[in-house]
Design a protein around this motif. Structure first.
Motif, mmCIF file in Angstrom:
data_model
loop_
_atom_site.group_PDB
_atom_site.id
_atom_site.type_symbol
_atom_site.label_atom_id
_atom_site.label_comp_id
_atom_site.label_asym_id
_atom_site.label_seq_id
_atom_site.Cartn_x
_atom_site.Cartn_y
_atom_site.Cartn_z
ATOM 1 N N ILE A 46 0.838 -1.202 0.000
ATOM 2 C CA ILE A 46 0.000 0.000 0.000
ATOM 3 C C ILE A 46 0.869 1.247 0.000
ATOM 4 C CG2 ILE A 46 -1.691 1.310 1.351
ATOM 5 C CD1 ILE A 46 -2.787 -1.443 2.300
ATOM 6 N N ARG A 47 1.909 1.245 0.812
ATOM 7 C CA ARG A 47 2.825 2.385 0.855
ATOM 8 C C ARG A 47 3.511 2.606 -0.482
ATOM 9 N NH1 ARG A 47 8.024 1.552 1.692
ATOM 10 N NH2 ARG A 47 7.606 -0.383 2.850
ATOM 11 N N LEU A 48 4.014 1.532 -1.092
ATOM 12 C CA LEU A 48 4.726 1.647 -2.368
ATOM 13 C C LEU A 48 3.776 2.071 -3.490
ATOM 14 C CD1 LEU A 48 6.984 -1.500 -1.979
ATOM 15 C CD2 LEU A 48 7.772 0.872 -2.053
ATOM 16 N N GLY A 68 1.712 6.865 -7.054
ATOM 17 C CA GLY A 68 0.559 7.630 -7.528
ATOM 18 C C GLY A 68 -0.726 6.831 -7.587
ATOM 19 N N LEU A 69 -0.829 5.778 -6.778
ATOM 20 C CA LEU A 69 -2.023 4.947 -6.742
ATOM 21 C C LEU A 69 -2.642 4.998 -5.349
ATOM 22 C CD1 LEU A 69 -0.484 1.849 -8.555
ATOM 23 C CD2 LEU A 69 -2.122 3.456 -9.569
ATOM 24 N N ARG A 70 -3.958 4.887 -5.277
ATOM 25 C CA ARG A 70 -4.659 4.866 -3.992
ATOM 26 C C ARG A 70 -5.417 3.560 -3.848
ATOM 27 N NH1 ARG A 70 -10.055 5.773 -4.897
ATOM 28 N NH2 ARG A 70 -10.568 6.679 -6.935
ATOM 29 N N LEU A 71 -5.484 3.073 -2.629
ATOM 30 C CA LEU A 71 -6.195 1.826 -2.351
ATOM 31 C C LEU A 71 -7.697 2.057 -2.439
ATOM 32 C CD1 LEU A 71 -5.982 -1.152 -1.382
ATOM 33 C CD2 LEU A 71 -6.189 -0.284 0.952
ATOM 34 N N VAL A 72 -8.381 1.263 -3.268
ATOM 35 C CA VAL A 72 -9.828 1.338 -3.424
ATOM 36 C C VAL A 72 -10.524 0.328 -2.528
ATOM 37 C CG1 VAL A 72 -11.745 1.076 -5.054
ATOM 38 C CG2 VAL A 72 -9.624 2.184 -5.792
ATOM 39 N N SER A 73 -9.997 -0.895 -2.496
ATOM 40 C CA SER A 73 -10.616 -1.943 -1.686
ATOM 41 C C SER A 73 -9.615 -3.037 -1.407
ATOM 42 C CB SER A 73 -11.847 -2.525 -2.390
ATOM 43 O OG SER A 73 -11.475 -3.165 -3.602
ATOM 44 N N ALA A 74 -9.917 -3.841 -0.388
ATOM 45 C CA ALA A 74 -9.094 -5.005 -0.042
ATOM 46 C C ALA A 74 -10.032 -6.157 0.309
ATOM 47 C CB ALA A 74 -8.168 -4.700 1.124
ATOM 48 N N ARG A 75 -9.775 -7.321 -0.266
ATOM 49 C CA ARG A 75 -10.592 -8.509 0.007
ATOM 50 C C ARG A 75 -9.684 -9.641 0.454
ATOM 51 N NH1 ARG A 75 -13.577 -12.881 -2.593
ATOM 52 N NH2 ARG A 75 -12.825 -12.528 -4.706
ATOM 53 N N ASP A 76 -9.980 -10.235 1.594
ATOM 54 C CA ASP A 76 -9.154 -11.296 2.168
ATOM 55 C C ASP A 76 -9.834 -12.654 2.023
ATOM 56 O OD1 ASP A 76 -7.259 -9.388 3.057
ATOM 57 O OD2 ASP A 76 -8.433 -9.013 4.874
ATOM 58 N N ASP A 77 -9.144 -13.682 2.516
ATOM 59 C CA ASP A 77 -9.687 -15.047 2.581
ATOM 60 C C ASP A 77 -10.037 -15.588 1.202
ATOM 61 O OD1 ASP A 77 -9.477 -14.994 5.389
ATOM 62 O OD2 ASP A 77 -11.416 -13.978 5.538
ATOM 63 N N ILE A 78 -9.176 -15.345 0.237
ATOM 64 C CA ILE A 78 -9.352 -15.886 -1.109
ATOM 65 C C ILE A 78 -8.500 -17.144 -1.225
ATOM 66 C CG2 ILE A 78 -9.074 -15.446 -3.574
ATOM 67 C CD1 ILE A 78 -9.229 -12.447 -2.912
ATOM 68 N N GLY A 79 -9.096 -18.246 -1.664
ATOM 69 C CA GLY A 79 -8.337 -19.488 -1.745
ATOM 70 C C GLY A 79 -7.814 -19.873 -0.373
ATOM 71 N N TYR A 80 -6.538 -20.260 -0.322
ATOM 72 C CA TYR A 80 -5.958 -20.673 0.946
ATOM 73 C C TYR A 80 -5.492 -19.494 1.794
ATOM 74 C CZ TYR A 80 -6.107 -25.643 -0.014
ATOM 75 O OH TYR A 80 -6.546 -26.909 -0.256
ATOM 76 N N LEU A 131 -5.855 -6.655 -3.449
ATOM 77 C CA LEU A 131 -5.823 -5.207 -3.254
ATOM 78 C C LEU A 131 -6.127 -4.533 -4.589
ATOM 79 C CD1 LEU A 131 -2.573 -4.855 -1.100
ATOM 80 C CD2 LEU A 131 -4.908 -5.323 -0.332
ATOM 81 N N ARG A 132 -7.083 -3.607 -4.576
ATOM 82 C CA ARG A 132 -7.473 -2.888 -5.787
ATOM 83 C C ARG A 132 -7.050 -1.418 -5.656
ATOM 84 N NH1 ARG A 132 -11.469 -3.776 -9.696
ATOM 85 N NH2 ARG A 132 -12.205 -5.589 -8.504
ATOM 86 N N PHE A 133 -6.340 -0.931 -6.672
ATOM 87 C CA PHE A 133 -5.837 0.435 -6.651
ATOM 88 C C PHE A 133 -6.307 1.194 -7.895
ATOM 89 C CE2 PHE A 133 -2.815 -2.076 -4.219
ATOM 90 C CZ PHE A 133 -2.549 -1.283 -3.125
ATOM 91 N N ALA A 134 -6.503 2.494 -7.743
ATOM 92 C CA ALA A 134 -6.801 3.375 -8.872
ATOM 93 C C ALA A 134 -5.823 4.548 -8.817
ATOM 94 C CB ALA A 134 -8.233 3.876 -8.796
ATOM 95 N N LYS A 135 -5.802 5.328 -9.871
ATOM 96 C CA LYS A 135 -4.940 6.503 -9.880
ATOM 97 C C LYS A 135 -5.372 7.467 -8.784
ATOM 98 C CE LYS A 135 -3.543 6.420 -14.743
ATOM 99 N NZ LYS A 135 -3.514 7.171 -16.024
ATOM 100 N N ALA A 136 -4.413 8.029 -8.084
ATOM 101 C CA ALA A 136 -4.720 8.941 -6.990
ATOM 102 C C ALA A 136 -5.310 10.247 -7.525
ATOM 103 C CB ALA A 136 -3.455 9.207 -6.191
#
Length: 357
Positions: free
Chosen positions: A328-330, A335-347, A352-357
Motif C-alpha cells: 500500500i505504501r509503495l 501515484g495509486l490509492r487503495l480502493v478496496s481489499a478482500r481477504d480469505d481468497i483461496g488458501y 488489493l485494488r488500486f486506482a490513480k490517486a
C-alpha cells in the motif's frame, strides 16, 4: 499493525527451552519424518490402525532393517508423528497430516527439493543480498531465469508449490478482475500463463497482454495455444529489473498475482510506477498476493513468514513475503490509492485494488 506472537501468552522457562531444542534439531527431524513418509513407514502404520505394529513386525516385511526403523520412528515419536504404546507404534494425528494432507506434502517437497541444500548458504545470502544457495540447483543469477530448466525433482516441486496456492484462488477472483468491464488486461509476471488462460476463457472479448521474461513467455505461449485462446493474447518480453523498460499502455486493468514478492522494494517501486503509467484514464491495478499480516489463522502466517528465507537464499537474494502495508505504501508513492481489499481468497490470498490517486 497489531501486535503478534506465536508463543502461548504464558510459557514457562522449561517449555521455552524445549521449543528451542525443537529449533536446534529441526533439520534432522524434518529428514526423518520425510523418510518415514516417502519410504512407506507411515502408510504401514496407517494400515495397521489402532493395533499398531512393533519394530519386529515392521522389519519382517523386509522393507526396513530394525536399525533403520528404530532411528527413524524414534525421531517421529519425538515429533508427535507416531505414538509408542506397549511396544507398538501407531500413527498419531500429525502423522496422518503428513500422510494425507496435500498442502503439508507440497510444503515438504518444496522445502526438501528446492530449498534444503541451498539454505545452508542463507547466512552468506543475507550478507551479500544475493541468492547464493541457488548454486545447488543451477548457475543462474536468480531462480527466475532458470525456472523452465530447473533439475528434477526441484522443478516439479517448485511448480506444485506455486500453482497449488495460486490456482485455488483464480476461480474466485475473475469476477473482481472483470467488474469494471476491462477489455485491455495486462498480466505482469504471467509465468506459465495459467491466469491468462483463465481470463481469456472467462471473457470472450478481452485482449490479454502478458508481460514477463522471454523464457517464461515461451511456456505461456504453449499453454495458451493448447487452450485455443492464443489469438487474443499478446506477448511482451520485459526485463523487470530494467526501470527504463516500459509496459504496454492503455490498460483497463493491470493484474499481478504472487509476483511482486519476487523483488526488492526498490524494484517493486519501479514496477508499480510503470504499471501506473500503463493505465488508461479509469484503469485499475489489481494485486493478489499472500500477505502474512492479513491471515486469519496463525498456521497460514507461519508458513508465509517462513517462505521468505527461500526468496533470500534461492530466488532473488533481496525479496520476501511482504506485509500488505508495504504494498500500500509503495503504491501510494507510485501515484495509486487503495480502493478496496478482500481477504480469505483461496488458501491465503488477499486482493488489493488500486486506482490513480
Amino acid at each position: 499493525m497489531q501486535d503478534k506472537s506465536f508463543s502461548p501468552e504464558r510459557q514457562s522457562a522449561f517449555d521455552a527451552r524445549f521449543e528451542a531444542q525443537k529449533i536446534a534439531f529441526g533439520p534432522i527431524v524434518f529428514q526423518c519424518v520425510r523418510y518415514a513418509w516417502k519410504r512407506g513407514m507411515l502408510q504401514a502404520l496407517a494400515e495397521a490402525g489402532d493395533t499398531g505394529l512393533s519394530v519386529d513386525e515392521l522389519a519382517a516385511t523386509g522393507r526396513w532393517t530394525p536399525y533403520v526403523l528404530k532411528v527413524v520412528l524414534e525421531t517421529c515419536l519425538s515429533a508427535g508423528v507416531v505414538q509408542l504404546r506397549a511396544g507398538r507404534y501407531q500413527l498419531d494425528k500429525t502423522g496422518y497430516c503428513v500422510l494425507s494432507d496435500t498442502i503439508t506434502q507440497i510444503n515438504l517437497d518444496f522445502v526438501h527439493d528446492v530449498c534444503y541444500v541451498g539454505m545452508h548458504d542463507l547466512d552468506r545470502s543475507l550478507d551479500a543480498g544475493k541468492p547464493l544457495g541457488l548454486q545447488a540447483l543451477g548457475p543462474w543469477p536468480t531462480l527466475y531465469e532458470g525456472l523452465s530448466s530447473l533439475p528434477e525433482p526441484a522443478k516439479t516441486s517448485w511448480f506444485a508449490f506455486d500453482h497449488f496456492y495460486s490456482d485455488t484462488s483464480f476461480p474466485a477472483i475473475l469476477r473482481d478482475v472483470f467488474s469494471s468491464g476491462a477489455r485491455q488486461l495486462m498480466d505482469i509476471g504471467a509465468n506459465t500463463g495459467k491466469f491468462s488462460r483463465a481470463a481469456l476463457a472467462h471473457d470472450a472479448q478481452v485482449q490479454l497482454h502478458l508481460v514477463d521474461l522471454p523464457q517464461q513467455l515461451a511456456v505461456a505461449d504453449i499453454t495458451l495455444r493448447e487452450a485455443g485462446v492464443r489469438e487474443r493474447a499478446h506477448l511482451h518480453p520485459v526485463d523487470m529489473l530494467d526501470p527504463a523498460a516500459p509496459f504496454p499502455a492503455g490498460m483497463d486493468v493491470v493484474w499481478m498475482s504472487q509476483f511482486l514478492s519476487c523483488f526488492s522494494e526498490p524494484v517493486i517501486a519501479s514496477i508499480l510506477q510503470r504499471a501506473a503509467k500503463a493505465l488508461a484514464h479509469d484503469g485499475q491495478v489489481l494485486i493478489m498476493d499472500t500477505f502474512w499480516d492479513r491471515q486469519r489463522y496463525d498456521i497460514a502466517a507461519y508458513c508465509l513468514i517462513n517462505t521468505s528465507p527461500y526468496f533470500t537464499a534461492m530466488a532473488s537474494g533481496n525479496s520476501k513475503v511482504y506485509e500488505s502495508t508495504d504494498y500500500i505504501r509503495l503504491c501510494e508513492e507510485a501515484g495509486l490509492r487503495l480502493v478496496s481489499a478482500r481477504d480469505d481468497i483461496g488458501y491465503c490470498h488477499s486482493l488489493l485494488r488500486f486506482a490513480k490517486a
